[in-house]
Write a protein that holds these residues in place. Structure first.
Motif, PDB file in Angstrom:
ATOM      1  N   GLN A 194       0.911  -1.337  -0.012  1.00 43.06           N
ATOM      2  CA  GLN A 194      -0.354   0.059   0.013  1.00 43.06           C
ATOM      3  C   GLN A 194       0.941   1.276  -0.003  1.00 43.06           C
ATOM      4  OE1 GLN A 194      -3.394  -0.035  -0.092  1.00 43.06           O
ATOM      5  NE2 GLN A 194      -3.470  -2.019  -0.384  1.00 43.06           N
ATOM      6  N   ILE A 195       0.574   2.226  -0.732  1.00 39.96           N
ATOM      7  CA  ILE A 195       1.281   3.550  -0.682  1.00 39.96           C
ATOM      8  C   ILE A 195       0.822   4.525  -0.064  1.00 39.96           C
ATOM      9  CG2 ILE A 195       2.132   5.287  -2.298  1.00 39.96           C
ATOM     10  CD1 ILE A 195       2.039   3.200  -4.522  1.00 39.96           C
ATOM     11  N   ASP A 196       1.550   4.958   0.854  1.00 37.36           N
ATOM     12  CA  ASP A 196       1.198   6.135   1.891  1.00 37.36           C
ATOM     13  C   ASP A 196       0.788   7.507   1.062  1.00 37.36           C
ATOM     14  OD1 ASP A 196       0.803   8.175   3.522  1.00 37.36           O
ATOM     15  OD2 ASP A 196       2.398   7.729   4.868  1.00 37.36           O
ATOM     16  N   PRO A 197      -0.207   7.850   0.725  1.00 39.84           N
ATOM     17  CA  PRO A 197      -0.431   9.107  -0.148  1.00 39.84           C
ATOM     18  C   PRO A 197       0.466  10.397   0.120  1.00 39.84           C
ATOM     19  CG  PRO A 197      -2.600   8.017  -0.139  1.00 39.84           C
ATOM     20  CD  PRO A 197      -1.544   7.486   1.009  1.00 39.84           C
ATOM     21  N   ALA A 198       0.445  10.604   1.445  1.00 34.04           N
ATOM     22  CA  ALA A 198       1.066  11.699   2.028  1.00 34.04           C
ATOM     23  C   ALA A 198       2.644  11.420   1.670  1.00 34.04           C
ATOM     24  CB  ALA A 198       0.754  12.081   3.322  1.00 34.04           C
ATOM     25  N   ARG A 199       2.929  10.469   2.209  1.00 32.01           N
ATOM     26  CA  ARG A 199       4.532  10.350   2.201  1.00 32.01           C
ATOM     27  C   ARG A 199       4.962  10.398   0.719  1.00 32.01           C
ATOM     28  NH1 ARG A 199       7.752   5.009   2.683  1.00 32.01           N
ATOM     29  NH2 ARG A 199       9.933   6.004   3.203  1.00 32.01           N
ATOM     30  N   ALA A 200       4.174   9.360  -0.171  1.00 29.09           N
ATOM     31  CA  ALA A 200       4.399   9.619  -1.800  1.00 29.09           C
ATOM     32  C   ALA A 200       4.486  10.720  -2.494  1.00 29.09           C
ATOM     33  CB  ALA A 200       3.509   8.397  -2.413  1.00 29.09           C
ATOM     34  N   GLY A 201       3.533  11.623  -2.151  1.00 28.92           N
ATOM     35  CA  GLY A 201       3.541  12.827  -2.593  1.00 28.92           C
ATOM     36  C   GLY A 201       4.632  13.930  -2.169  1.00 28.92           C
ATOM     37  N   LYS A 202       4.879  13.837  -0.933  1.00 32.21           N
ATOM     38  CA  LYS A 202       6.082  14.573  -0.357  1.00 32.21           C
ATOM     39  C   LYS A 202       7.281  14.126  -1.060  1.00 32.21           C
ATOM     40  CE  LYS A 202       8.725  15.466   3.693  1.00 32.21           C
ATOM     41  NZ  LYS A 202       8.628  15.205   5.068  1.00 32.21           N
ATOM     42  N   LEU A 203       7.613  12.620  -1.176  1.00 32.25           N
ATOM     43  CA  LEU A 203       9.002  12.252  -1.763  1.00 32.25           C
ATOM     44  C   LEU A 203       8.828  12.314  -3.178  1.00 32.25           C
ATOM     45  CD1 LEU A 203       9.496   9.085   0.098  1.00 32.25           C
ATOM     46  CD2 LEU A 203      10.658  11.206   0.554  1.00 32.25           C
ATOM     47  N   LEU A 204       7.723  12.290  -3.825  1.00 33.82           N
ATOM     48  CA  LEU A 204       7.672  12.673  -5.403  1.00 33.82           C
ATOM     49  C   LEU A 204       8.088  13.965  -5.644  1.00 33.82           C
ATOM     50  CD1 LEU A 204       7.172  11.476  -8.230  1.00 33.82           C
ATOM     51  CD2 LEU A 204       4.811  11.787  -7.917  1.00 33.82           C
ATOM     52  N   ALA A 205       7.527  14.921  -4.945  1.00 34.52           N
ATOM     53  CA  ALA A 205       7.902  16.265  -4.895  1.00 34.52           C
ATOM     54  C   ALA A 205       9.394  16.617  -4.895  1.00 34.52           C
ATOM     55  CB  ALA A 205       7.001  17.285  -4.261  1.00 34.52           C
ATOM     56  N   ALA A 206       9.659  15.900  -3.863  1.00 33.86           N
ATOM     57  CA  ALA A 206      11.350  16.369  -3.710  1.00 33.86           C
ATOM     58  C   ALA A 206      12.250  15.591  -4.970  1.00 33.86           C
ATOM     59  CB  ALA A 206      11.539  15.542  -2.212  1.00 33.86           C
ATOM     60  N   ALA A 207      11.873  14.326  -5.295  1.00 40.46           N
ATOM     61  CA  ALA A 207      12.650  13.806  -6.422  1.00 40.46           C
ATOM     62  C   ALA A 207      12.217  14.591  -7.573  1.00 40.46           C
ATOM     63  CB  ALA A 207      11.799  12.304  -6.726  1.00 40.46           C
ATOM     64  N   THR A 208      11.221  15.152  -7.847  1.00 44.72           N
ATOM     65  CA  THR A 208      11.055  16.148  -8.979  1.00 44.72           C
ATOM     66  C   THR A 208      12.123  17.452  -9.111  1.00 44.72           C
ATOM     67  OG1 THR A 208       8.901  15.185  -9.133  1.00 44.72           O
ATOM     68  CG2 THR A 208       9.517  17.013 -10.334  1.00 44.72           C
ATOM     69  N   SER A 209      11.896  18.076  -7.752  1.00 44.46           N
ATOM     70  CA  SER A 209      12.727  19.079  -7.444  1.00 44.46           C
ATOM     71  C   SER A 209      14.265  18.991  -7.750  1.00 44.46           C
ATOM     72  CB  SER A 209      12.327  19.645  -6.167  1.00 44.46           C
ATOM     73  OG  SER A 209      12.953  21.155  -5.754  1.00 44.46           O
ATOM     74  N   GLU A 210      14.617  17.988  -7.180  1.00 47.42           N
ATOM     75  CA  GLU A 210      16.033  17.408  -7.247  1.00 47.42           C
ATOM     76  C   GLU A 210      16.491  17.104  -8.578  1.00 47.42           C
ATOM     77  OE1 GLU A 210      18.956  13.993  -5.691  1.00 47.42           O
ATOM     78  OE2 GLU A 210      16.940  14.103  -4.900  1.00 47.42           O
ATOM     79  N   ALA A 211      15.601  16.546  -9.439  1.00 48.58           N
ATOM     80  CA  ALA A 211      16.165  16.172 -10.621  1.00 48.58           C
ATOM     81  C   ALA A 211      15.979  17.506 -11.595  1.00 48.58           C
ATOM     82  CB  ALA A 211      14.960  15.258 -11.351  1.00 48.58           C
TER      83      ALA A 211
END
Length: 158
Positions: free
Chosen positions: A4-21
């Motif tokens: 199961q994906i935690d939506p809040a954690r996934a959103g935060k980490l996806l935003a950070a990965a996008t910003s970093e890239a």
């Protein structure tokens, strides 16, 4: 999906990965849009790039890229190339960015030693809709231009 994906954690980490890239590859600052921040809609000619993840879980990430962002990516990566080469490399560059974003997101979410299995990133055309349930839907600010990413939970048939 096995996990199961935690939506809040996934959103935060996806935003950070996008910003970093974006910061490392194109020197474009990308940040989540805060409540009350207004950005115009992306408009027409928005391309949607997608990548499927088969392991460690079944999901898909879609990134909607307006022409202004695509042009900035090309300027950053190929500023000294002839115009014909810049256009030829434009679409591949956005797909490679999505590939990096996905890898960074999965490493952050599951740990750096996790075995990851990805499809080749591709563009969705003609309002193509794929199955899946949105888990995290992000609207980001790429220096004044909207950038949308969505993480979908998907059941693939193997």
């Amino acid at each position: 999906m096995n996990d199961q994906i935690d939506p809040a954690r996934a959103g935060k980490l996806l935003a950070a990965a996008t910003s970093e890239a974006f910061a490392e590859m194109t020197f474009i600052d990308v940040s989540p849009i805060q409540a009350g921040d207004g950005l115009p809609e992306a408009g027409q000619d928005v391309q949607c790039a997608a990548i499927d993840v088969m392991a460690p879980l079944s999901c898909r990430i879609e990134m909607k890229v307006p022409p202004a962002i695509r042009d900035r990516v090309i300027d950053a990566l190929f500023s000294e190339s002839p115009e014909r080469d810049r256009k030829k490399n434009a679409e591949d560059s956005v797909l490679e960015m999505l590939n990096v974003i996905t890898g960074n997101f999965l490493s952050a979410y599951f740990g750096p030693q996790t075995e990851v299995r990805l499809s080749l990133p591709r563009y969705l055309y003609l309002d193509e809709r794929l199955p899946g349930t949105a888990v995290a839907d992000l609207r980001l600010n790429a220096e004044g231009t909207p950038l949308d990413l969505t993480l979908f939970s998907v059941r693939y048939r193997y």
